[in-house]
Structures are given as structure tokens and as C-alpha cells.
Design an enzyme around this catalytic site. Structure first.
Site, PDB file in Angstrom:
ATOM      1  N   SER A   9     -45.207  27.698  22.502  1.00 14.83           N
ATOM      2  CA  SER A   9     -43.779  27.440  22.756  1.00 14.83           C
ATOM      3  C   SER A   9     -43.010  27.549  21.447  1.00 14.83           C
ATOM      4  O   SER A   9     -43.256  26.775  20.511  1.00 14.83           O
ATOM      5  CB  SER A   9     -43.598  26.029  23.322  1.00 14.83           C
ATOM      6  OG  SER A   9     -42.248  25.629  23.155  1.00 14.83           O
ATOM      7  N   HIS A  34     -43.904  31.540  25.005  1.00 18.25           N
ATOM      8  CA  HIS A  34     -43.172  30.596  25.862  1.00 18.25           C
ATOM      9  C   HIS A  34     -41.830  30.280  25.215  1.00 18.25           C
ATOM     10  O   HIS A  34     -41.770  29.765  24.091  1.00 18.25           O
ATOM     11  CB  HIS A  34     -43.997  29.318  26.049  1.00 18.25           C
ATOM     12  CG  HIS A  34     -43.441  28.357  27.041  1.00 18.25           C
ATOM     13  ND1 HIS A  34     -43.610  28.495  28.403  1.00 18.25           N
ATOM     14  CD2 HIS A  34     -42.725  27.222  26.859  1.00 18.25           C
ATOM     15  CE1 HIS A  34     -43.007  27.481  29.020  1.00 18.25           C
ATOM     16  NE2 HIS A  34     -42.472  26.697  28.104  1.00 18.25           N
ATOM     17  N   ASP A  36     -38.433  28.219  25.528  1.00 19.37           N
ATOM     18  CA  ASP A  36     -37.819  27.052  26.188  1.00 19.37           C
ATOM     19  C   ASP A  36     -36.303  27.129  26.102  1.00 19.37           C
ATOM     20  O   ASP A  36     -35.735  27.028  25.011  1.00 19.37           O
ATOM     21  CB  ASP A  36     -38.299  25.758  25.513  1.00 19.37           C
ATOM     22  CG  ASP A  36     -39.719  25.407  25.925  1.00 19.37           C
ATOM     23  OD1 ASP A  36     -40.532  25.062  25.047  1.00 19.37           O
ATOM     24  OD2 ASP A  36     -40.006  25.501  27.127  1.00 19.37           O
ATOM     25  N   MET A  38     -32.827  25.431  27.089  1.00 19.44           N
ATOM     26  CA  MET A  38     -32.304  24.116  27.460  1.00 19.44           C
ATOM     27  C   MET A  38     -30.777  24.122  27.358  1.00 19.44           C
ATOM     28  O   MET A  38     -30.215  24.695  26.433  1.00 19.44           O
ATOM     29  CB  MET A  38     -32.877  23.048  26.530  1.00 19.44           C
ATOM     30  CG  MET A  38     -34.399  22.978  26.556  1.00 19.44           C
ATOM     31  SD  MET A  38     -35.006  21.703  25.435  1.00 19.44           S
ATOM     32  CE  MET A  38     -36.780  21.971  25.590  1.00 19.44           C
ATOM     33  N   HIS A  67     -38.909  29.648  30.215  1.00 18.79           N
ATOM     34  CA  HIS A  67     -38.856  28.367  30.946  1.00 18.79           C
ATOM     35  C   HIS A  67     -37.415  27.885  30.951  1.00 18.79           C
ATOM     36  O   HIS A  67     -36.910  27.406  29.928  1.00 18.79           O
ATOM     37  CB  HIS A  67     -39.790  27.366  30.227  1.00 18.79           C
ATOM     38  CG  HIS A  67     -39.816  26.021  30.854  1.00 18.79           C
ATOM     39  ND1 HIS A  67     -40.441  24.950  30.250  1.00 18.79           N
ATOM     40  CD2 HIS A  67     -39.315  25.555  32.023  1.00 18.79           C
ATOM     41  CE1 HIS A  67     -40.325  23.883  31.021  1.00 18.79           C
ATOM     42  NE2 HIS A  67     -39.657  24.230  32.107  1.00 18.79           N
ATOM     43  N   MET A  69     -34.828  25.406  31.608  1.00 24.93           N
ATOM     44  CA  MET A  69     -34.518  24.003  31.881  1.00 24.93           C
ATOM     45  C   MET A  69     -33.004  23.870  31.898  1.00 24.93           C
ATOM     46  O   MET A  69     -32.380  23.239  31.027  1.00 24.93           O
ATOM     47  CB  MET A  69     -35.152  23.101  30.808  1.00 24.93           C
ATOM     48  CG  MET A  69     -36.661  23.010  30.928  1.00 24.93           C
ATOM     49  SD  MET A  69     -37.465  22.432  29.436  1.00 24.93           S
ATOM     50  CE  MET A  69     -37.580  23.977  28.537  1.00 24.93           C
ATOM     51  N   MET A 138     -45.319  20.228  34.399  1.00 30.98           N
ATOM     52  CA  MET A 138     -44.823  19.558  33.196  1.00 30.98           C
ATOM     53  C   MET A 138     -45.657  18.310  32.957  1.00 30.98           C
ATOM     54  O   MET A 138     -45.745  17.431  33.839  1.00 30.98           O
ATOM     55  CB  MET A 138     -43.351  19.199  33.348  1.00 30.98           C
ATOM     56  CG  MET A 138     -42.413  20.398  33.403  1.00 30.98           C
ATOM     57  SD  MET A 138     -42.604  21.505  31.989  1.00 30.98           S
ATOM     58  CE  MET A 138     -42.055  20.418  30.661  1.00 30.98           C
ATOM     59  N   GLY A 143     -37.537  18.524  27.563  1.00 28.73           N
ATOM     60  CA  GLY A 143     -36.420  18.370  26.628  1.00 28.73           C
ATOM     61  C   GLY A 143     -36.824  18.455  25.174  1.00 28.73           C
ATOM     62  O   GLY A 143     -36.017  18.848  24.328  1.00 28.73           O
ATOM     63  N   PHE A 144     -38.081  18.099  24.885  1.00 29.82           N
ATOM     64  CA  PHE A 144     -38.472  18.060  23.469  1.00 29.82           C
ATOM     65  C   PHE A 144     -39.942  18.445  23.290  1.00 29.82           C
ATOM     66  O   PHE A 144     -40.761  18.241  24.185  1.00 29.82           O
ATOM     67  CB  PHE A 144     -38.245  16.643  22.906  1.00 29.82           C
ATOM     68  CG  PHE A 144     -36.819  16.196  23.035  1.00 29.82           C
ATOM     69  CD1 PHE A 144     -36.404  15.459  24.153  1.00 29.82           C
ATOM     70  CD2 PHE A 144     -35.862  16.543  22.078  1.00 29.82           C
ATOM     71  CE1 PHE A 144     -35.078  15.075  24.301  1.00 29.82           C
ATOM     72  CE2 PHE A 144     -34.533  16.155  22.218  1.00 29.82           C
ATOM     73  CZ  PHE A 144     -34.143  15.418  23.330  1.00 29.82           C
ATOM     74  N   GLY A 145     -40.262  18.966  22.115  1.00 24.21           N
ATOM     75  CA  GLY A 145     -41.665  19.188  21.761  1.00 24.21           C
ATOM     76  C   GLY A 145     -42.213  17.916  21.130  1.00 24.21           C
ATOM     77  O   GLY A 145     -41.480  16.960  20.884  1.00 24.21           O
ATOM     78  N   GLY A 146     -43.519  17.903  20.907  1.00 25.42           N
ATOM     79  CA  GLY A 146     -44.149  16.803  20.179  1.00 25.42           C
ATOM     80  C   GLY A 146     -44.295  15.501  20.946  1.00 25.42           C
ATOM     81  O   GLY A 146     -44.566  14.455  20.362  1.00 25.42           O
ATOM     82  N   ASP A 174     -47.677  22.352  30.581  1.00 25.48           N
ATOM     83  CA  ASP A 174     -46.700  22.384  29.487  1.00 25.48           C
ATOM     84  C   ASP A 174     -46.326  20.974  29.034  1.00 25.48           C
ATOM     85  O   ASP A 174     -45.735  20.210  29.788  1.00 25.48           O
ATOM     86  CB  ASP A 174     -45.444  23.116  29.979  1.00 25.48           C
ATOM     87  CG  ASP A 174     -44.425  23.355  28.893  1.00 25.48           C
ATOM     88  OD1 ASP A 174     -43.329  23.846  29.221  1.00 25.48           O
ATOM     89  OD2 ASP A 174     -44.716  23.045  27.731  1.00 25.48           O
ATOM     90  N   GLY A 175     -46.701  20.662  27.788  1.00 28.14           N
ATOM     91  CA  GLY A 175     -46.247  19.392  27.212  1.00 28.14           C
ATOM     92  C   GLY A 175     -47.384  18.523  26.723  1.00 28.14           C
ATOM     93  O   GLY A 175     -48.193  18.070  27.528  1.00 28.14           O
ATOM     94  N   GLY A 176     -47.449  18.325  25.417  1.00 32.36           N
ATOM     95  CA  GLY A 176     -48.493  17.457  24.858  1.00 32.36           C
ATOM     96  C   GLY A 176     -49.875  18.050  24.933  1.00 32.36           C
ATOM     97  O   GLY A 176     -50.883  17.332  24.905  1.00 32.36           O
ATOM     98  N   GLY A 196     -46.706  23.790  21.818  1.00 26.21           N
ATOM     99  CA  GLY A 196     -45.764  24.007  20.726  1.00 26.21           C
ATOM    100  C   GLY A 196     -46.324  23.419  19.443  1.00 26.21           C
ATOM    101  O   GLY A 196     -46.833  24.135  18.580  1.00 26.21           O
ATOM    102  N   SER A 197     -46.279  22.088  19.359  1.00 23.78           N
ATOM    103  CA  SER A 197     -46.700  21.450  18.100  1.00 23.78           C
ATOM    104  C   SER A 197     -48.156  21.732  17.777  1.00 23.78           C
ATOM    105  O   SER A 197     -48.506  21.932  16.604  1.00 23.78           O
ATOM    106  CB  SER A 197     -46.438  19.943  18.158  1.00 23.78           C
ATOM    107  OG  SER A 197     -46.761  19.433  19.424  1.00 23.78           O
TER     108      SER A 197
HETATM  109  C1  DX5 Z   1     -40.564  20.674  26.736  1.00 23.09           C
HETATM  110  C2  DX5 Z   1     -40.937  22.149  26.723  1.00 23.09           C
HETATM  111  C3  DX5 Z   1     -42.338  22.386  26.205  1.00 23.09           C
HETATM  112  C4  DX5 Z   1     -42.532  21.912  24.757  1.00 23.09           C
HETATM  113  C5  DX5 Z   1     -44.002  21.867  24.423  1.00 23.09           C
HETATM  114  O1  DX5 Z   1     -39.409  20.496  27.507  1.00 23.09           O
HETATM  115  O2  DX5 Z   1     -40.858  22.700  28.023  1.00 23.09           O
HETATM  116  O3  DX5 Z   1     -42.636  23.790  26.309  1.00 23.09           O
HETATM  117  O4  DX5 Z   1     -41.867  22.791  23.886  1.00 23.09           O
HETATM  118  O5  DX5 Z   1     -44.123  21.329  23.124  1.00 23.09           O
HETATM  119  P1  DX5 Z   1     -45.431  20.457  22.767  1.00 23.09           P
HETATM  120  O6  DX5 Z   1     -46.620  21.372  23.008  1.00 23.09           O
HETATM  121  O7  DX5 Z   1     -45.252  20.099  21.309  1.00 23.09           O
HETATM  122  O8  DX5 Z   1     -45.443  19.275  23.681  1.00 23.09           O
HETATM  123 ZN    ZN Z   2     -41.614  24.763  28.244  1.00 16.91          ZN
END
Ligand code: DX5
Ligand code: ZN
Length: 216
Positions: A9, A34, A36, A38, A67, A69, A138, A143-146, A174-176, A196-197
Site C-alpha cells: 500500500s 495498492h 488507497d 481517501m 481501494h 474509500m 478490512m 483511514g490510516f496505515g500502521g 488489508d490492514g495490520g 503498507g508499514s
Molecule cells: C487503510 C488502508 C490500508 C493501509 C494498510 O485504510 O486501506 O491499505 O494503508 O497499511 P498497514 O499495512 O500499515 O496497516
Molecule cells: Zn487499502
């Protein structure tokens, strides 16, 4: 168990050098990119739009896994398709007429995906399976990475895998997602892992090793 596809991401990339970052994760083995999107309305964050997708298109041959959002989403489908998206994933919660939205994405010649927020049951896609190429589970609130992975989503991955059966629909998470949670997701039936992270941590010199660690 076959190896999962990895979709870094770019939300976690260096936004001041997105072209170089896309080239770097492509060279490091990314299967999808990927993206994102928003809007500060559907989610409490604001990122990029079709113009950035178009600018990044020449920097990689990998599919753009976009993606969305955003809400409303229908007015923007054509712009993202024209910008170079390959997979367009909408949030089930962001559109009133999901069947029509998915049909529109396919009419635009793109693969159609639906993302399910943590509280949205897999039954939300039960009657549109024939219009789907991908379901995105999800495992954080968007909304956020990490953020931290929500383990309660594992049964949803399993339920979706069972519901999909032999249909050609990919289950993406997707996420964490990191090297620990990735294994749980693949065991539950996920085929594509967004990260992402876990990919961008440590800088470009680590991207290949980070992607390999996620693949297991
Ligand atoms: C969150 C995004 C994810 C996010 C993943 O709303 O849809 O794609 O960027 O980031 P990590 O892998 O750091 O959770
Ligand atoms: Zn995403």
C-alpha cells in the site's frame, strides 16, 4: 498452501517520491500496487485522486489495485478507470446500489472488488458474487496505515472462502498485515495481502526482504 500475492500500500510510501517508490516496490517483487484513495468523508483522512494514479501509471507494469474509500463512489469510477486502475474496489458501505456499481466497473473494462469494513458481514456480497473479481476484508478500520490487526476478522476470511467456493474471486486482506498476521490470513484462505508499514519500514533497501517475509 500456495504463496500469497503481495500488494504494497503506497499510503505508507514517501509521498514526496511516489514515482521512485512505485519503481522500487516493483523491483522488490510487488504483485499489485495498492492505491488507497481517501476523501475525508467516508474516512477521516484525505489522500490522492485520479491525477496521481495517472502520473504513477508509467512507473510500473504491475496492476493498480485501487481501494476507493470514498462516498459517493459512482461519479469517480470512470476517472479512475481512465487514469489506469486495473482493479477498482469500492466499500460495500459507500454505495446504495452495489450491484449496479460493480456492473459499471466491469463495463469500464476493469476488475471489480468490494471492501468490507470490520463490522460488515460477508453476507453483504452474497448476492453479487457473479459480479465480483475480488473481496477485500478490512482488518483495520479504514483511514490510516500502521494500525493493529483485528484478529476477529479471521473467521470472516474463512466464511468468505467457503461462500466463494470455486468461483474466480480473490480474497484480499488489508490492514495490520505483517509477517505474523500474514500467516494467519493465508491459513484462513486469503490469497492477496495488502501491506503498507510492513513493506515500507526500513527504507527501500529493505523492500525486497520485507515482501519476501510476508510471502512466507
Ligand atoms: C487503510 C488502508 C490500508 C493501509 C494498510 O485504510 O486501506 O491499505 O494503508 O497499511 P498497514 O499495512 O500499515 O496497516
Ligand atoms: Zn487499502
Amino acid at each position: 498452501m500456495s504463496q500469497p500475492l503481495i500488494a504494497p500500500s503506497i499510503l505508507s510510501a514517501d509521498f514526496a517520491s511516489l514515482g521512485a517508490e512505485v519503481r522500487a516496490i516493483t523491483a522488490a517483487g510487488a504483485d499489485y500496487i495498492h492505491v488507497d484513495v481517501m476523501d475525508g468523508h467516508f474516512v477521516p483522512n484525505l489522500t490522492i485522486g485520479p491525477a496521481v494514479v495517472k502520473a504513477l501509471r508509467p512507473h510500473t507494469d504491475r496492476p493498480f489495485d485501487v481501494h476507493l474509500m470514498i462516498s459517493p463512489v459512482d461519479p469517480y469510477l470512470e476517472a479512475f478507470a481512465a487514469a489506469g486502475a486495473d482493479i477498482i474496489t469500492v466499500q460495500a458501505e459507500a454505495t446504495t446500489h452495489l450491484d449496479r456499481t460493480l456492473e459499471r466497473i466491469r463495463t469500464l473494462g476493469k476488475k471489480a472488488g468490494v471492501a468490507l469494513n470490520p463490522s460488515t458481514p460477508e453476507s453483504a456480497v452474497a448476492y453479487v458474487l457473479d459480479r465480483l473479481d475480488l473481496v477485500l476484508v478490512m482488518t483495520v478500520n479504514p483511514g490510516f496505515g500502521g494500525q493493529s490487526f483485528i484478529p476477529a476478522m479471521i473467521p470472516k476470511i474463512q466464511a468468505l472462502r467457503a461462500m466463494i467456493g470455486r468461483r474466480p474471486i480473490q480474497v484480499e486482506v488489508d490492514g495490520g498485515v505483517n509477517h505474523e498476521t500474514a500467516r494467519l490470513c493465508v491459513q484462513a484462505g486469503a490469497e492477496v495481502l495488502v501491506a503498507g508499514s510492513a513493506v515500507f519500514q526500513g527504507g527501500a533497501g529493505r523492500y525486497q526482504a520485507n515482501i519476501a517475509a510476508l510471502r512466507g
